[in-house]
Design a protein around this motif. Sequence first.
Motif, PDB file in Angstrom:
ATOM      1  N   LEU A 142       6.384 -63.905 -69.406  1.00  0.00           N
ATOM      2  CA  LEU A 142       6.745 -63.529 -70.967  1.00  0.00           C
ATOM      3  C   LEU A 142       4.233 -63.402 -71.627  1.00  0.00           C
ATOM      4  N   LYS A 171      12.245 -59.120 -80.269  1.00  0.00           N
ATOM      5  CA  LYS A 171      13.012 -58.517 -79.109  1.00  0.00           C
ATOM      6  C   LYS A 171      12.689 -58.832 -77.293  1.00  0.00           C
ATOM      7  N   ARG A 172      11.003 -59.480 -77.265  1.00  0.00           N
ATOM      8  CA  ARG A 172      10.113 -59.260 -75.773  1.00  0.00           C
ATOM      9  C   ARG A 172      11.340 -60.139 -75.470  1.00  0.00           C
ATOM     10  N   SER A 175      15.536 -59.769 -74.180  1.00  0.00           N
ATOM     11  CA  SER A 175      15.109 -58.444 -73.904  1.00  0.00           C
ATOM     12  C   SER A 175      14.987 -59.100 -72.221  1.00  0.00           C
ATOM     13  N   THR A 176      13.977 -59.853 -71.515  1.00  0.00           N
ATOM     14  CA  THR A 176      13.660 -59.543 -70.897  1.00  0.00           C
ATOM     15  C   THR A 176      13.252 -61.043 -69.907  1.00  0.00           C
ATOM     16  N   ALA A 188      15.066 -54.371 -68.353  1.00  0.00           N
ATOM     17  CA  ALA A 188      15.295 -54.986 -69.646  1.00  0.00           C
ATOM     18  C   ALA A 188      16.586 -54.162 -70.279  1.00  0.00           C
ATOM     19  N   ASN A 295       9.291 -56.637 -66.627  1.00  0.00           N
ATOM     20  CA  ASN A 295       9.649 -55.935 -67.396  1.00  0.00           C
ATOM     21  C   ASN A 295       8.678 -54.895 -68.466  1.00  0.00           C
ATOM     22  N   MET A 296       7.269 -55.201 -67.757  1.00  0.00           N
ATOM     23  CA  MET A 296       6.350 -54.598 -68.095  1.00  0.00           C
ATOM     24  C   MET A 296       5.545 -53.164 -67.636  1.00  0.00           C
ATOM     25  N   ASN A 300      12.386 -50.825 -67.237  1.00  0.00           N
ATOM     26  CA  ASN A 300      12.492 -50.922 -68.856  1.00  0.00           C
ATOM     27  C   ASN A 300      12.885 -50.196 -70.358  1.00  0.00           C
ATOM     28  N   TYR A 305       6.005 -52.382 -73.572  1.00  0.00           N
ATOM     29  CA  TYR A 305       6.023 -53.855 -74.023  1.00  0.00           C
ATOM     30  C   TYR A 305       5.720 -54.177 -74.596  1.00  0.00           C
ATOM     31  N   PHE A 306       4.279 -54.226 -75.503  1.00  0.00           N
ATOM     32  CA  PHE A 306       3.704 -54.063 -76.403  1.00  0.00           C
ATOM     33  C   PHE A 306       3.835 -52.957 -78.098  1.00  0.00           C
ATOM     34  N   ASP A 307       4.075 -53.732 -78.594  1.00  0.00           N
ATOM     35  CA  ASP A 307       4.366 -51.955 -80.330  1.00  0.00           C
ATOM     36  C   ASP A 307       2.948 -51.972 -80.552  1.00  0.00           C
TER      37      ASP A 307
END
Length: 311
Positions: A142, A171-172, A175-176, A188, A295-296, A300, A305-307
């Motif tokens: 992660l 969330k990240r 979910s992963t 995810a 899941n990056m 996914n 993956y990032f906002d």
Amino acid sequence: MEPAYVAKHFIPLALDTYFRGNSHELEFCNKVHAGGNHLVVATAAGATLGKEDCKLRQKDLEGALKEFAALPREERMPALADPATAQAAKRPVPSPPVGGLILRGYCTYLRHDDNKQLVRSSEYYYKQNPDRWKVETQSDLLWLTEAERKSLIPADPKPGDRLEVAQPIQKRFYSTIGIDYMEGSVSALPTRASTMTLSVDKIEEETLILRLSGYAHLGKAFEEPKGRGSELRLVGVVHYDRKKQALTRFDAVGVGRAWGRRTNEIRLDQYPWMYGIAVELVTGAAPQDLIPPYNMLHYNPTGPYFDNARR
């Protein structure tokens, strides 16, 4: 699978064929036809040996080993191209965020023993097959950005203070690496409800100790007739070095239950089944510490993956 035999006679190499590296590495992948989920025995020069669709056991691999032993020395130990002459990868592997945080998660099946204690469950791949083998604990990573890492530490901590972890991190995380990913290639799960709280436990001269707690409901609800889902409860402890302004420990464990779609590889008698996760801080820079989270890159369905703040 016979890992002792493999380790003694071969050099195991796992390739992510979505990211084939520089031009030299790409050339090697093309020679051994590395383009999907398969196993191949090859020399350092890219010549394939033995039969196709072999298994990791002696009776399948000894033929390849004999072929290799019969090769001339120059084919067994070929001269390799100078790495400096390689062209850069067209699709490079992503790097961790500068100044961010890397956590490693582990996932396994659980059950209650005769004393009602939680223990690891010994499940099997292809349970009805004479060649069945026990499922292995799975691992994933992660990534957090620098801003996300800093957000975990209260600016002016006082004993008993509580901090709700930012929703993008929750969330990240859930979910992963908070889901059951024991089957490997697992997408995810969207978060239906979650909480993750850091509470100030101790304030020492050099160390700030935080207690972590939370839960998550993920994917489809158990009552729905179709769909995959899980729920998880989480506890942990976080240590922060106040002088170095760095996290030195991030230890967390979670116990959950999961339900829904499964493949034929693993058949579980319990439904919904129990699973557990463990999480630790990654502090090294070895290649296995820098592998991008699964899941990056793949499968996914929950969005980037990032906002946008990362961009």
